[in-house]
Design a protein around this motif. Structure first.
Motif, short mmCIF file in Angstrom:
data_model
loop_
_atom_site.label_atom_id
_atom_site.label_comp_id
_atom_site.label_asym_id
_atom_site.label_seq_id
_atom_site.Cartn_x
_atom_site.Cartn_y
_atom_site.Cartn_z
N LEU A 71 0.82 -1.22 0.00
CA LEU A 71 0.00 0.00 0.00
C LEU A 71 0.85 1.27 0.00
O LEU A 71 0.43 2.30 -0.52
N ALA A 72 2.05 1.20 0.55
CA ALA A 72 2.94 2.36 0.60
C ALA A 72 3.69 2.57 -0.71
O ALA A 72 4.44 3.55 -0.83
N THR A 73 3.48 1.67 -1.66
CA THR A 73 4.21 1.73 -2.92
C THR A 73 3.25 1.57 -4.08
O THR A 73 2.75 0.46 -4.32
N PRO A 74 2.96 2.64 -4.81
CA PRO A 74 2.07 2.49 -5.96
C PRO A 74 2.59 1.42 -6.92
O PRO A 74 3.80 1.30 -7.11
N PRO A 75 1.72 0.60 -7.49
CA PRO A 75 2.17 -0.47 -8.38
C PRO A 75 3.03 0.00 -9.55
O PRO A 75 3.89 -0.73 -10.03
N SER A 76 2.83 1.23 -10.00
CA SER A 76 3.61 1.74 -11.13
C SER A 76 5.03 2.17 -10.72
O SER A 76 5.87 2.42 -11.58
N ALA A 77 5.30 2.25 -9.42
CA ALA A 77 6.62 2.66 -8.94
C ALA A 77 7.64 1.58 -9.21
O ALA A 77 7.34 0.38 -9.16
N LYS A 78 8.85 1.99 -9.49
CA LYS A 78 9.94 1.03 -9.70
C LYS A 78 10.37 0.54 -8.32
O LYS A 78 11.07 1.24 -7.59
N SER A 79 9.91 -0.65 -7.99
CA SER A 79 10.13 -1.16 -6.63
C SER A 79 10.18 -2.67 -6.63
O SER A 79 9.38 -3.32 -5.98
N SER A 80 11.13 -3.24 -7.34
CA SER A 80 11.23 -4.70 -7.42
C SER A 80 11.52 -5.32 -6.05
O SER A 80 11.27 -6.51 -5.85
N TRP A 81 11.99 -4.55 -5.12
CA TRP A 81 12.33 -5.08 -3.80
C TRP A 81 11.12 -5.18 -2.88
O TRP A 81 11.21 -5.78 -1.81
N VAL A 82 9.97 -4.61 -3.26
CA VAL A 82 8.77 -4.67 -2.43
C VAL A 82 8.05 -5.98 -2.69
O VAL A 82 7.73 -6.31 -3.84
N THR A 83 7.81 -6.74 -1.64
CA THR A 83 7.01 -7.96 -1.75
C THR A 83 5.55 -7.57 -1.63
O THR A 83 5.12 -7.03 -0.62
N ARG A 84 4.80 -7.81 -2.69
CA ARG A 84 3.38 -7.43 -2.71
C ARG A 84 2.53 -8.60 -2.22
O ARG A 84 2.89 -9.76 -2.36
N ILE A 85 1.39 -8.26 -1.66
CA ILE A 85 0.44 -9.29 -1.25
C ILE A 85 -0.06 -9.95 -2.52
O ILE A 85 -0.24 -9.28 -3.55
N GLY A 86 -0.26 -11.25 -2.49
CA GLY A 86 -0.64 -11.95 -3.72
C GLY A 86 -1.80 -12.92 -3.52
O GLY A 86 -2.30 -13.10 -2.41
N LYS A 87 -2.19 -13.51 -4.60
CA LYS A 87 -3.29 -14.48 -4.58
C LYS A 87 -2.99 -15.64 -3.64
O LYS A 87 -3.89 -16.16 -2.99
#
Length: 182
Positions: A71-87
């Motif tokens: 949530l602190a990182t918009p999906p369009s941001a270059k942030s390969s190091w952020v682990t996103r919540i997934g299915k």
């Protein structure tokens, strides 16, 4: 490393992938409420729930850190190091809901929050989770959020409700049915 940076003294905060937003921004409200929920789950764990509940809560607390970063990182941001919540995280919640439900009596009435201390706190956590969901849906109307974030938090509130019932069962506490006025 100092805990204070003074960079937020003007009322703004940094997003993970860069940029600053006001501290009252919906994105900050969303991940701040997830942080509140995570802290509340720490209170539940400190109340010494059953071993199964404690283990499940530790998993969810880790997932909530991922959701907060998401949530602190918009999906369009270059942030390969952020682990996103997934299915997979949502599927894990569903599988554990199913596992608990197999052991619980069928739910035929609304039940009042309460019972064992950990179960009552889980009901408060469920309410905070629903608030987070409302904030996230508002944020989603104005800015992009992770693709799986809303499904996860929606399922999480179901999971917390089921876990509260499960914890009451583990503690030998009966559920109080909601009594409609006659």
């Amino acid at each position: 490393m100092k805990i204070y940076t003074k960079t937020g003294d003007s009322g703004t905060t940094a997003l993970f992938a860069g940029g600053r937003v006001p501290k009252h921004h919906l994105r900050v409200e969303a991940y701040g409420t997830i942080d509140e929920l995570n802290s509340l789950l720490g209170v539940v764990r400190a109340s010494r729930p059953s071993q199964a509940t404690d283990a499940w809560l530790e998993t969810v607390q880790n997932q909530l850190f991922h959701l907060g970063a998401d949530l602190a990182t918009p999906p369009s941001a270059k942030s390969s190091w952020v682990t996103r919540i997934g299915k997979d995280d949502t599927h894990w919640l569903e599988a554990s809901i199913d596992q608990m439900t197999e052991q619980l009596p069928p739910l035929r009435n609304f039940v009042l929050p309460g019972g064992a201390p950990a179960a009552a706190q889980l009901q408060v956590a469920r309410a905070v989770c629903r608030r987070a969901e409302r904030i996230m849906t508002a944020l989603d109307q104005h800015a992009e959020i992770g693709a799986d974030a809303l499904a996860y938090v929606n399922r999480l509130s179901d999971w917390l409700f089921t876990l509260a019932r499960y914890e009451n069962m583990q503690a030998g506490e009966s559920e109080t049915k909601w009594g409609l006025r006659q």
